[in-house]
Write a protein that holds these residues in place. Structure first.
Motif, short mmCIF file in Angstrom:
data_model
loop_
_atom_site.label_atom_id
_atom_site.label_comp_id
_atom_site.label_asym_id
_atom_site.label_seq_id
_atom_site.Cartn_x
_atom_site.Cartn_y
_atom_site.Cartn_z
N HIS A 1 1.22 -0.72 0.06
CA HIS A 1 -0.12 0.04 0.06
C HIS A 1 0.84 1.10 -0.14
CE1 HIS A 1 -3.20 3.01 0.91
NE2 HIS A 1 -2.31 3.14 2.22
N HIS B 1 1.03 4.67 1.43
CA HIS B 1 0.12 5.00 2.35
C HIS B 1 0.02 6.76 1.59
CE1 HIS B 1 -0.95 5.72 6.54
NE2 HIS B 1 -0.93 6.97 6.15
N TRP C 1 5.44 7.12 2.54
CA TRP C 1 5.89 6.03 2.26
C TRP C 1 4.97 4.32 2.16
CZ3 TRP C 1 4.68 1.93 7.36
CH2 TRP C 1 3.66 2.97 8.34
N HIS D 1 4.25 0.46 2.46
CA HIS D 1 3.68 -0.48 3.33
C HIS D 1 3.08 -2.06 3.38
CE1 HIS D 1 0.69 0.34 5.24
NE2 HIS D 1 0.45 1.32 5.55
N HIS E 1 -0.43 -4.17 3.28
CA HIS E 1 -1.31 -4.42 4.21
C HIS E 1 -1.63 -5.83 4.45
CE1 HIS E 1 -5.18 -1.85 5.22
NE2 HIS E 1 -4.01 -1.19 4.78
N HIS F 1 -6.76 6.53 9.19
CA HIS F 1 -6.26 7.18 7.77
C HIS F 1 -7.40 6.82 7.08
CE1 HIS F 1 -3.58 6.42 4.61
NE2 HIS F 1 -3.24 5.22 4.66
N HIS G 1 -7.61 5.83 3.05
CA HIS G 1 -7.09 5.17 1.41
C HIS G 1 -7.66 6.62 0.12
CE1 HIS G 1 -5.38 0.73 2.54
NE2 HIS G 1 -5.64 1.94 3.63
N HIS H 1 -9.18 3.56 8.39
CA HIS H 1 -9.51 2.72 9.81
C HIS H 1 -8.83 3.31 10.19
CE1 HIS H 1 -4.60 1.48 8.16
NE2 HIS H 1 -5.88 1.40 6.45
N HIS I 1 -4.88 2.61 11.92
CA HIS I 1 -3.10 2.89 11.76
C HIS I 1 -2.66 1.49 12.79
CE1 HIS I 1 -0.51 2.03 8.56
NE2 HIS I 1 -1.08 2.49 7.70
CU1 C2O Z 1 -0.71 2.63 5.65
CU2 C2O Z 1 -4.13 1.47 4.89
O1 C2O Z 1 -2.59 1.81 5.57
#
Ligand code: C2O
Ligand code: CU
Length: 494
Positions: free
Chosen positions: A108, A110, A148, A150, A152, A427, A429, A476, A478
């Protein structure tokens, strides 16, 4: 008992005044008002036609944070953090992900508004990439800033699968002499056998209830998580790290330098306070988006949040930059002036709440178009009370949470309210949101963010302009343990 709603903002403030963390120390922002006609939300950057190719292999690797021996980490390309990806806005980013993990995974991006199919959420935007398989992420990058990337998938983030993604503007507006990226994380030396944090619910002060919740969870069937996986309780970490080390290599500067620091909290469960001995931090960007420069002694970063700060190197010496989470271990990195040898100055006490920057003190560098919301959505964040692995939005666990429905072009105002004892960095998306108010304080000029951290009983009003159509965008917490424990919903275009 530190159950005050500001207690987490006064991280480790016990030594400097405990919970006397009221609003008294807050300086009001008295700046301009939102212009009637502002700039477009994300000024489109012309596409350059250039493509940046990267290869990321997700694979297990031994990683030594420097003082604890090798841990069995999961990494991108064998390193923690994964390689820093740097592109210029307007370019296309193309990343070949190869999965050499024993489990399916995704990436993902971010904070970056990417096309839906590239968003990297397993089973929502793509099937997770199976072990031994590859997947190509490719999208134009139109927004400069500190981002960044990462995994998921499940709890994989807590094993080391993250890295910085820096998008440079075609022409840099900020003047500085050097820059460093600092990625903070909380570290598990043995991620296969994490110890449960006895205070993961924040109910520590009500030991009876917490104990009861924990026992109920343990006695019954495995706790149900958001993705069919058994939900886990937030672990106790072994260390706090910066750029993969308990104590990262010194940042070398020269007297008189202006130094840009890009701060990223990539941790899975703990907000951190960050400060630099002997220097003030001048915040220039929040979540990569420019703000009116604002000086502060210290910052709080929830998981997923980023701040860019400038420091002016006017105090020769060796100064620790420290990150600390509530009552827990510190990570430090030294700012070392040229010609300075020897040890560091004291990092000093953790900052008190009055030293910490709060969202309403920030203003967007460019006023954003304001408007009345077309829809409203109230989300109450709760959980942890009876079961430390159950986290809810409006009383429900994902996927049973109610989605936020929106039509293209509409503005939806999301009101978040944190009823639980624990902080939640929320967070969204695929979109930025305007922070209209926080804790019932209106922002003079709303800032643009993608992640915002609410302490106990705090509220936030966020305006999202539905400008990135896609069927299901996650919103969601984080904290990976809260996310997997159900604290998720979706923004759905209808
Ligand atoms: Cu940093 Cu749903 O993510
Ligand atoms: Cu949370």
């Amino acid at each position: 008992m530190a159950l005050s709603r500001r207690s987490f903002l006064g991280i480790a403030a016990a030594g400097v005044g405990g919970t006397a963390l009221g609003l008294t120390g807050l300086r009001r922002f008295g700046g301009a008002h939102v212009g009637a006609a502002g700039q477009p939300l994300a000024p489109p950057v012309p596409l350059s036609g250039r493509v940046h190719d990267f290869a990321l292999t997700a694979r297990p690797a031994d990683w030594d944070i420097g003082n604890a021996g090798a841990a069995h980490a999961w990494t991108y390309n064998g390193v923690v953090p994964g390689p820093e990806l740097r592109v210029t806005a307007g370019d296309t980013l193309r990343v070949v992900l190869t999965n050499e993990l024993p489990e399916p995974t995704t990436i993902h991006w971010h904070g970056l508004p990417v096309p839906f199919a590239m968003d990297g959420v397993p089973d929502v935007t793509q099937p997770a990439v199976a072990p031994g398989k590859t997947f190509i992420y490719e999208f134009p990058v139109t927004t400069p800033g500190t981002f960044w990337y990462h995994t998921h998938a499940g709890y994989q983030l807590d094993r080391g699968l993250y890295g910085a993604l820096i998008v440079e503007p075609p022409r840099e507006a900020l003047a500085y002499d050097r820059e460093f990226t600092l990625v903070f994380d909380d570290w598990l030396q043995d991620p296969d056998h994490p110890r449960e944090n006895p205070d993961a619910s924040g109910m520590g002060g009500m030991g009876g209830m917490r104990g009861m919740g924990g026992m109920m969870g343990r006695r019954g069937a495995p706790r149900r998580g958001a993705h069919g996986e058994a939900a886990r309780i937030e672990p106790l970490y072994d260390a706090r790290i910066v750029n993969g080390h308990a104590s990262a290599p010194s940042l070398r500067v020269r007297r008189g330098d202006r130094v840009r620091l890009r701060l990223v909290n990539a941790g899975s469960a703990l907000p951190i306070a960050v400060w630099l001995a002997g220097h003030e931090l001048e915040v220039t960007h929040a979540d990569g988006q420019p703000v009116v420069p604002r000086r502060t002694p210290a910052l709080i970063l929830g998981m997923g949040e980023r701040y860019d700060v400038l420091i002016t190197a006017t105090h020769p010496g060796v100064w620790p930059l420290t990150a600390v989470a509530t009552g827990r271990k510190r990570a430090t990195v030294l700012l070392r002036y040229d010609g300075m040898t020897g040890g560091a100055a004291e990092s000093g006490d953790a900052p008190s709440a009055r030293d910490v920057l709060r969202y309403p003190e920030l203003a967007a560098a460019t006023p954003l178009p304001a408007g009345d919301p077309d829809r409203r959505s109230d989300l109450e964040l709760s959980g942890g009370m009876m079961d430390p692995a159950r986290w809810t939005i409006n009383g429900r666990q994902y996927p049973d949470t109610e989605p936020i429905e929106v039509r293209r072009g509409e503005r939806v105002r999301i009101r978040l309210f944190n009823m639980s004892m624990m902080p939640h960095p929320v967070h969204l998306h695929g979109h930025f949101f305007q922070v209209v108010s926080f804790d019932d304080r209106r922002l003079g000029v709303p800032i643009l963010k993608d992640t915002i951290t609410l302490g106990h009983m705090e509220t936030a009003d966020l305006d999202v302009v539905a400008d990135n159509p896609g069927s299901r965008w996650l919103l969601h917490c984080h904290n990976v343990y809260h996310m997997m424990g159900g604290m998720q919903t979706e923004l759905r275009y209808v």
